[in-house]
Each structure stands twice: as C-alpha cells, then as structure tokens.
Design a protein around this motif. Structure first.
Motif, short mmCIF file in Angstrom:
data_model
loop_
_atom_site.label_atom_id
_atom_site.label_comp_id
_atom_site.label_asym_id
_atom_site.label_seq_id
_atom_site.Cartn_x
_atom_site.Cartn_y
_atom_site.Cartn_z
N VAL A 78 -3.25 3.41 -5.57
CA VAL A 78 -2.85 3.35 -4.15
C VAL A 78 -2.03 2.11 -3.80
O VAL A 78 -1.60 1.95 -2.67
CB VAL A 78 -4.07 3.46 -3.21
N LEU A 79 -1.83 1.21 -4.78
CA LEU A 79 -1.10 -0.03 -4.52
C LEU A 79 0.06 -0.18 -5.50
O LEU A 79 -0.06 0.18 -6.67
CB LEU A 79 -2.02 -1.25 -4.68
N ILE A 111 0.87 -1.17 0.00
CA ILE A 111 0.00 0.00 0.00
C ILE A 111 0.91 1.22 0.00
O ILE A 111 1.81 1.33 0.84
CB ILE A 111 -0.93 0.00 1.23
N GLU A 169 -1.57 6.05 1.89
CA GLU A 169 -2.74 5.73 1.08
C GLU A 169 -3.63 4.64 1.70
O GLU A 169 -4.57 4.18 1.05
CB GLU A 169 -2.32 5.30 -0.33
N THR A 180 -7.29 5.74 1.77
CA THR A 180 -7.84 5.75 0.42
C THR A 180 -8.09 4.31 -0.05
O THR A 180 -9.13 4.03 -0.67
CB THR A 180 -6.89 6.47 -0.56
N PHE A 181 -7.17 3.40 0.26
CA PHE A 181 -7.37 1.99 -0.09
C PHE A 181 -8.66 1.47 0.54
O PHE A 181 -9.48 0.84 -0.13
CB PHE A 181 -6.18 1.14 0.34
N ARG A 182 -8.85 1.73 1.85
CA ARG A 182 -10.04 1.25 2.53
C ARG A 182 -11.31 1.85 1.93
O ARG A 182 -12.32 1.17 1.77
CB ARG A 182 -9.96 1.53 4.03
N PHE A 234 -7.56 -0.09 -7.93
CA PHE A 234 -6.66 0.06 -6.80
C PHE A 234 -5.24 0.49 -7.19
O PHE A 234 -4.43 0.79 -6.33
CB PHE A 234 -6.61 -1.25 -6.00
N THR A 293 -4.22 -6.85 5.84
CA THR A 293 -3.23 -5.79 5.71
C THR A 293 -2.41 -5.72 6.99
O THR A 293 -2.94 -5.96 8.09
CB THR A 293 -3.86 -4.41 5.45
#
Length: 187
Positions: A78-79, A10, A14, A17-19, A75, A45
């Motif tokens: 952010v990944l 991640i 971020e 933002t991922f969640r 995604f 995570t």
C-alpha cells in the motif's frame, strides 16, 4: 541524540488499508520501539503522504534491522517508499535548539510539500543561509528540534514547540515570516 526520518506515498485508494495494517501491526511496532530504545516515534499523513520521525538511542543490531525490515515489508502493498525506515533521508535544515526531555508541554508542527523540479539545491542553500545567519547558535525556544528532511522530491518538516514559551508573534516577525514563505513558493 540520533534522529531518523522516513517517508512514503500512500498508493491511490489505499489509505484505509494502510490504517488497517497499521492497527494490526501496532503491538509489534510498539514492542520493537521499546525493545530497541527508540523514542519520540511519530507518524503523520497528509494528502497521500506518510512521514515518520523517531529518536533511536543507538544503532540497530542486525537482528533488530531484520525485524524492522519485516515490519516495513507488511506495508509495501500500500506504500511507495520514498525513504524506508533505516535508510535515512537528506537533512535539508536543522535548528535542534534546546531539546526538551519532558515532552508533556510540546506541541508538534509538521509540514510536507513537493519541491519544484531542480530546486532542491536552492532550497538547501537558502536554509544553510539561515543557519549561517544565526551563527550556529541554537534557538532558545519556543521552537526546538526543528528539522527539514527531503526524499523523492518532497520536503518534510518536523518541529517541537514548547507551549510554555509560546507568545504572539510581533507584526514585524509576522511580516518577515510571510516574506520568507512567499519567496519559498518560487521553489
């Protein structure tokens, strides 16, 4: 049974933002899993890493793969993908044991760590030795479906533990576990 794992880092700052993205796309993800008969889907995570595990009944069709790629692309801002869904990861160890169909009594154990540079083959060799030592026989429990995967210099472990079979570890077994884990710290 087919098993599949994927992993990502991640990007710094971020996680929220991922969640948020995961929450927004969750209905599409669960519909995709159901439509394609993908079971036991799990995401974890920890310390900026994401690990996913699932059990597809059969290979994806081209159309399903396109849908998965579209969901995965959401995604990408952010990944940093270490292994995208559908690519697969290197299986470093397995003791699939007796896989429980009824998951109601299962406790999951998961771990992630970075290997020291150049140590992947030694890690694999040590774990191949464990498979050889047990003569290929599966562990009757409580551990089942235990696997360790590798991507991007990390290892990701997944284990299902049948809670109805758990018992306190003997002092000898505990000492052997501590000795093994201490040796693993060198790699």
């Amino acid at each position: 049974m087919n098993r599949h794992a994927f992993a990502a880092e991640i990007l710094l700052n971020e996680a929220d933002t991922f969640r948020t993205l995961l929450g927004k796309t969750w209905p599409q993800i669960t519909a995709f899993l159901e439509d394609n008969r993908i079971h036991n889907f799990s995401l974890w995570t920890c310390a900026g890493l994401l690990f996913g595990y699932c059990e597809p009944e059969e290979p994806l069709t081209d159309q399903a793969r396109q849908t998965m790629d579209s969901l995965t692309e959401v995604f990408s801002p952010v990944l940093h993908w270490l292994s995208r869904p559908g690519e697969g990861m290197r299986l470093m160890y397995h003791d699939f044991g007796i896989v429980r169909e009824d998951k109601s009594m299962i406790r999951h154990r998961m771990f992630m760590t970075r290997l020291k540079p150049g140590c992947a083959e030694e890690y694999k060799r040590r774990h191949d030795g464990l498979i050889e030592a047990r003569g290929g026989r599966p562990d009757p429990g409580p551990d089942s479906n235990f696997s360790i995967w590798s991507a991007g210099g990390y290892i990701f472990g997944y284990d299902e533990i049948d809670t109805s079979m758990e018992k306190e570890e003997t002092p000898e077994a505990h000492a052997a576990t501590v000795e093994w884990e201490t040796r693993q710290l060198s790699i």
